[in-house]
Scaffold this active site. Sequence first.
Site, PDB file in Angstrom:
ATOM      1  CD1 TRP A  49       0.543  -0.915   3.111  1.00 56.56           C
ATOM      2  CD2 TRP A  49      -0.134   1.184   3.415  1.00 56.56           C
ATOM      3  NE1 TRP A  49       1.057  -0.483   4.312  1.00 56.56           N
ATOM      4  CE2 TRP A  49       0.656   0.801   4.522  1.00 56.56           C
ATOM      5  CE3 TRP A  49      -0.683   2.466   3.390  1.00 56.56           C
ATOM      6  CZ2 TRP A  49       0.916   1.647   5.592  1.00 56.56           C
ATOM      7  CZ3 TRP A  49      -0.435   3.321   4.464  1.00 56.56           C
ATOM      8  CH2 TRP A  49       0.365   2.909   5.548  1.00 56.56           C
ATOM      9  CG  ASP A  50       4.833   0.761   1.449  1.00 58.06           C
ATOM     10  OD1 ASP A  50       3.870   0.250   2.035  1.00 58.06           O
ATOM     11  OD2 ASP A  50       6.014   0.506   1.726  1.00 58.06           O
ATOM     12  CD  GLU A  89       3.429  -3.395   9.119  1.00 55.53           C
ATOM     13  OE1 GLU A  89       4.516  -3.892   9.457  1.00 55.53           O
ATOM     14  OE2 GLU A  89       3.270  -2.738   8.072  1.00 55.53           O
ATOM     15  CE  LYS A 141       7.187  -2.227  11.427  1.00 59.28           C
ATOM     16  NZ  LYS A 141       6.893  -3.381  10.558  1.00 59.28           N
ATOM     17  CD  GLN A 142       3.909   1.124   9.656  1.00 57.84           C
ATOM     18  OE1 GLN A 142       4.643   0.204   9.953  1.00 57.84           O
ATOM     19  NE2 GLN A 142       3.396   1.270   8.443  1.00 57.84           N
TER      20      GLN A 142
END
Length: 788
Positions: free
Chosen positions: A360-361, A487, A591-592
Site C-alpha cells: 500500500w506504500d 503493524e 510501529k509507524q
Amino acid sequence: MTEFGYECSPWELRWRGLDVDALQRTESAFAVSNGHIGLRGTLEEGEPRGLPGTYLNGFYEQHELPYAEGGYGYPEEGQTVVNVTDGKIIRLLVEDEPLDMRYGIATAHDRVLDFRRGTLRRVTEWSSPTGRRVRVTTERLVSFTQRAVAAIRYEVEPLDEDLQLVVQSDLLANEPVESDTHDPRVAAALDAPLVGEFCHAAGYQAVLVHQTRMSGLRVAAAMDHKIEVDDGLRTRIHAEEDLARLTAAVDVPKGGRLRVTKFLAYGWSAQRSAPALRAQVEAALAGARQTGWKGLAAEQRQFLDDFWATSDIEIDGDPELQQAVRFALFHLLQAGARGETRAIAGKGLTGPGYDGHAFWDSETFVLPVLTYTMPDAARDALGWRHSTIDKAKERATQLGLRGAAFPWRSINGAECSAYWPAGTAAFHVSADIADAVVRYVNATQDTQFERTCGAELLLETARLWASLGHFDHHGHFRIDGVTGPDEYSAVADNNIYTNLMARKNLLAAADVCRRHPDIAEQFEVDTAETDSWRAAADAMALPYDQELGVHPQSEGFLQHDEWDFEATDEDFYPLLLNYPYFDLYRKQVVKQADLVLALHLCGDSFSPEEKARNFAYYEARTVRDSSLSAGTQAVIAAEVGHLQLAYDYLAEAALTDLHDVHNNVRNGLHMASLAGAWQAAVAGFGGLRDYGGQLSFAPRLPDELDGLTFRLAFRSTRFQVSIRHGAATYRVLSGPPLDLIHHGERFTVTEEPVELPIPKLDPGPAPTQPLGRAPARRDAATVRQSLL
C-alpha cells in the site's frame, strides 16, 4: 565528503575511493532504472560486488508459502523477484592481468550518479600487480525514452605504455545470489530459476531466452556492440545456455583508447513465445543502435529537464538535505517512469528486498508524488491495480465478502503474505487505492481513466467495505477485526484510519456512479446500493475519548497497558525482532504513523485542537520501527507548528538510505521513505492538502532553513511555491490561472507572482518521544559537521 562516504553536491551523488565493504549499500544508491528495467550499481567487472541485480518489473518466480498449521483462506503461493540475465558485465584484461579492484592499486576511483543526465559515471585509474596503468571511464543508463533499452559506454586508456587490452562483454544468466531468506522454499526458487530455451550469437550481437521453472514467465535479453579503436581489432563471440560472450582483443598505444558501447535490450512475457520475444529485443536493439549513445544520452537529458521543471524542490540552507531530496525524487522517477501497468515495488528496482513486492506504500506515499509531478506514471501504476481487479474480487469471494480485496503484498496481484494479521486483515489497502484514484482524477481531470479504470476500482472497493462492516444496535457502522497501518496493533475494531479512509471510499464511489450512470448500470449498481454506501459513510464509527481528548487508534487501544520504554534497550529495536507480537499487540506502542496518518490524509475530519492533542499523544508512543513513519510525522508536526521537529523528521526520511538508518539498504532503497521526504517538504512545510479536489497550502518554514521552493503540476497548470520566513510567493510557470487557498484564504495565481503573508502560530509545548526514539536533532552545527 560526509561521514557516510558520499560527497555533498546539489545535482549528483558521488563517492570517491574504493570501499569494498560499502559496495552493498552503494550498489542500491547507484542503481539506474526506468520502472521497467533496473540495474544495481555493481562494478562493470562483476567482482568485487555486494549483491548482483538486474530486474524486470513484474518478473518473478513463485513458491509455496510456509505454514506450521494450515487454515482456510491462507494464501498458498508466494512470489519473489528474479535476478534476470545480467548484461552489465564487461571484464578487462590488461596484458594478461584481469582488472580486479581487490588486486593491484586503484590510484583513483570515482563514481557519480547524475540526477540531470540520468546516468551512472565512473572513472578508475588502476595499476596492475605488475605496474601497468590504465584509466577506465564508464557511463551507463537505462533509457526513459526507449523502455526496453539500457546502454553502457566503456573506455580504456593506457597511461604509460603500449598495452594489449582484452575486453569480455557478457550476458550471464543464473548468477549465484546470496539470499537473506530463512525460508528454504524461497531459497530453492532462487537457485538457478531460469531454464535456457534459446541462445544465438553472431557478429557483435547475442540473444538469450529463458523461462522460469514455476511461474512460467519467459525473458529475453540481447546485447549488441559498437567498438571504436584505431586498428588491429580481433573479436570472437559465442553463446551457450546461460552465457553469451563477446571477446575483443586489441593493441592500444599510449595516448590511444579502446571504446566499447554496449547496447542491451530486455523483454518478458507470460504468454509470448521464445521467437516472439527474441524478435522484440532484437528490434529494440536496432532502435538503440540507430539512436546511438549520444542520441540516447540526449534523450535522457531532455526527459529529465522536463521532469525537473515540474518537480524540483530547492532547499536553501542545508546542502546535504538538498542533495538527499533530489536523490529521492530521482529514484522515485526511476521507480515509476516506464512501469506501464506494472507495480511500483517497495524497493523499486534497486534490490531484492521484500521479495520485490508492492505494498500500500505505492498508493499512499509514492503516487501522491507522481500525481503532482509525473501524472502519467501515477495513471500507469493505478492501471496495474485495475489489471489485477479480478484477483482482488476472487480474494474477496474467498473471504466471504463482496467487491475487491486487494493484497497487502504482491507482484502479480495475488496476496502472498503468509502472516494474515498483517496481510489479509490490512483491508485498508483497498481504501488507499481508492484514495489514490480520487486524487489522480482530481489532479488531472482524466475522465477517460475514470471511466475505464477508476470507477470500477472505486465501486468494487466500496462493495468490500459495505460487506465488511455492519450497523450495530446504536446505528453506528462498524468495521471490526482489521489491521491498520500500525503493524504493532492487529485485528482490532474500528481503526480510525481504516474507517475514515473507508468513508471517503464509500462517498467517492457513490459520487462516481452518479456522474457516470452508464457505468453504474454496467456493474449493476442501483440507487439502493449507492444510498447504502452513503448511509454507511454517514454512520461510520469514530471512537473518541472525552477524558483524554484524543481519538483511540482503534477501539480499546487507550485501555491497553503502556510499553515500558525505559526498560527497553536501544539495541532491542526494531521491537518485532526482539519481542513477541503477542506482547506488542496488547500494549500502547506504535510501529509507524497510524492515527497520525489519518490526521494527514483525512485532516478535514479533525479540528486543529484535536490534531494537536492527537499528535502529542501518539508521538509519545511511536517508535518508528518502519521507514514509512518519519515523513508523515513531519507533515503533522509542521501543521501543528512544531517546525524544528518537522525538520528533524524530514531529514530522517530523506536520509534513510544515504545514511543506512535501518541497516538494510543493501537490499534496496526505501521508496516510501524517499516519497516521505517529498511529503515532508511539500505537504509538511508547504502545507499542501487536496481535500475534495481543492488544492490548499499553509506554508511555514523552520528557523534552520532560509527558504524552500517546490514545483507542482495540477490539471493543465504548472506552478511554483516559494517559502521564506514570513511570506510565501505563488507563480504559474505554464498553463492557465489556478484557484488556490493560502492559510484559509482563496486567491488566484497567475504568471504574475502573488506574495502572501504567513500567519504566526503558537504550537505550545513540544511533544516528547519514547525514550531513545526521538529523531536526530538537525541544527546548523549538525549540518556543518555532516559536511566535514
